[in-house]
Scaffold this motif. Structure first.
Motif, PDB file in Angstrom:
ATOM      1  N   PHE A  32     -21.567 -53.146  13.223  1.00 44.54           N
ATOM      2  CA  PHE A  32     -22.433 -53.881  14.144  1.00 44.54           C
ATOM      3  C   PHE A  32     -23.314 -54.886  13.413  1.00 44.54           C
ATOM      4  O   PHE A  32     -23.665 -55.926  13.976  1.00 44.54           O
ATOM      5  CB  PHE A  32     -23.249 -52.929  15.013  1.00 44.54           C
ATOM      6  N   GLY A  33     -23.652 -54.590  12.174  1.00 47.24           N
ATOM      7  CA  GLY A  33     -24.377 -55.585  11.372  1.00 47.24           C
ATOM      8  C   GLY A  33     -23.522 -56.821  11.150  1.00 47.24           C
ATOM      9  O   GLY A  33     -24.005 -57.953  11.264  1.00 47.24           O
ATOM     10  N   GLY A  34     -22.250 -56.623  10.862  1.00 47.28           N
ATOM     11  CA  GLY A  34     -21.327 -57.747  10.710  1.00 47.28           C
ATOM     12  C   GLY A  34     -21.098 -58.476  12.013  1.00 47.28           C
ATOM     13  O   GLY A  34     -21.028 -59.709  12.055  1.00 47.28           O
ATOM     14  N   PHE A  35     -20.972 -57.726  13.093  1.00 43.63           N
ATOM     15  CA  PHE A  35     -20.782 -58.329  14.414  1.00 43.63           C
ATOM     16  C   PHE A  35     -22.006 -59.168  14.775  1.00 43.63           C
ATOM     17  O   PHE A  35     -21.887 -60.273  15.313  1.00 43.63           O
ATOM     18  CB  PHE A  35     -20.558 -57.232  15.446  1.00 43.63           C
ATOM     19  N   ASP A  36     -23.183 -58.645  14.470  1.00 41.30           N
ATOM     20  CA  ASP A  36     -24.418 -59.378  14.727  1.00 41.30           C
ATOM     21  C   ASP A  36     -24.437 -60.678  13.918  1.00 41.30           C
ATOM     22  O   ASP A  36     -24.765 -61.746  14.454  1.00 41.30           O
ATOM     23  CB  ASP A  36     -25.621 -58.509  14.384  1.00 41.30           C
ATOM     24  N   ALA A  37     -24.044 -60.609  12.659  1.00 49.57           N
ATOM     25  CA  ALA A  37     -23.997 -61.812  11.815  1.00 49.57           C
ATOM     26  C   ALA A  37     -23.009 -62.825  12.377  1.00 49.57           C
ATOM     27  O   ALA A  37     -23.269 -64.037  12.383  1.00 49.57           O
ATOM     28  CB  ALA A  37     -23.626 -61.439  10.379  1.00 49.57           C
ATOM     29  N   ALA A  38     -21.879 -62.351  12.872  1.00 53.22           N
ATOM     30  CA  ALA A  38     -20.856 -63.241  13.423  1.00 53.22           C
ATOM     31  C   ALA A  38     -21.346 -63.965  14.678  1.00 53.22           C
ATOM     32  O   ALA A  38     -20.828 -65.027  15.016  1.00 53.22           O
ATOM     33  CB  ALA A  38     -19.580 -62.460  13.731  1.00 53.22           C
ATOM     34  N   THR A  39     -22.339 -63.402  15.363  1.00 52.33           N
ATOM     35  CA  THR A  39     -22.886 -64.042  16.558  1.00 52.33           C
ATOM     36  C   THR A  39     -24.143 -64.849  16.229  1.00 52.33           C
ATOM     37  O   THR A  39     -24.912 -65.190  17.136  1.00 52.33           O
ATOM     38  CB  THR A  39     -23.219 -63.007  17.649  1.00 52.33           C
ATOM     39  N   GLY A  40     -24.338 -65.143  14.954  1.00 54.59           N
ATOM     40  CA  GLY A  40     -25.530 -65.889  14.561  1.00 54.59           C
ATOM     41  C   GLY A  40     -26.797 -65.068  14.712  1.00 54.59           C
ATOM     42  O   GLY A  40     -27.875 -65.595  14.926  1.00 54.59           O
ATOM     43  N   PHE A  41     -26.658 -63.765  14.603  1.00 53.56           N
ATOM     44  CA  PHE A  41     -27.757 -62.799  14.730  1.00 53.56           C
ATOM     45  C   PHE A  41     -28.397 -62.821  16.115  1.00 53.56           C
ATOM     46  O   PHE A  41     -29.564 -62.473  16.281  1.00 53.56           O
ATOM     47  CB  PHE A  41     -28.796 -62.998  13.621  1.00 53.56           C
ATOM     48  N   ASP A  42     -27.608 -63.189  17.116  1.00 55.58           N
ATOM     49  CA  ASP A  42     -28.080 -63.165  18.499  1.00 55.58           C
ATOM     50  C   ASP A  42     -27.812 -61.830  19.183  1.00 55.58           C
ATOM     51  O   ASP A  42     -28.575 -61.425  20.062  1.00 55.58           O
ATOM     52  CB  ASP A  42     -27.415 -64.275  19.321  1.00 55.58           C
TER      53      ASP A  42
END
Length: 97
Positions: A29-39
């Motif tokens: 989920f940290g990576g997923f968050d980064a992939a969404t521009g931390f949105d």
């Protein structure tokens, strides 16, 4: 698949994404968050601090570990720990809508 659909799929079948431990779920989920521009998880750290976390100055990953440890018996196993993390994420995302 859109972001909401992917999140639902990850939570439904974490093993398909090689998520076998709480730490792996947090990293995913940290990576997923980064992939969404931390949105995706914007405000999650602060939300956790209001829902049993240790304070808004700590990382969300650390707070999740602490909250899960307080909610899930150590004997319950990784599936229960992952499920509790997913429950927290669902609650946060629902509140953010």
């Amino acid at each position: 698949m859109d972001t909401a659909g992917r999140i639902a799929d990850v939570m439904r079948r974490p093993g398909a994404y090689e998520i076998r431990t709480l730490e792996q779920a947090i990293a995913f989920f940290g990576g997923f968050d980064a992939a969404t521009g931390f949105d995706l998880l914007r405000g999650f750290r602060e939300w956790l601090s209001r829902h049993g976390g240790d304070g808004p100055n700590l990382t969300w990953a650390y707070q999740v570990s602490r909250v899960v440890a307080g909610q899930v018996s150590p004997d319950a196993g990784e599936e229960a720990r992952i499920a509790e993390f997913f429950r927290l994420v669902r609650m946060f995302l629902a509140a953010a809508e």
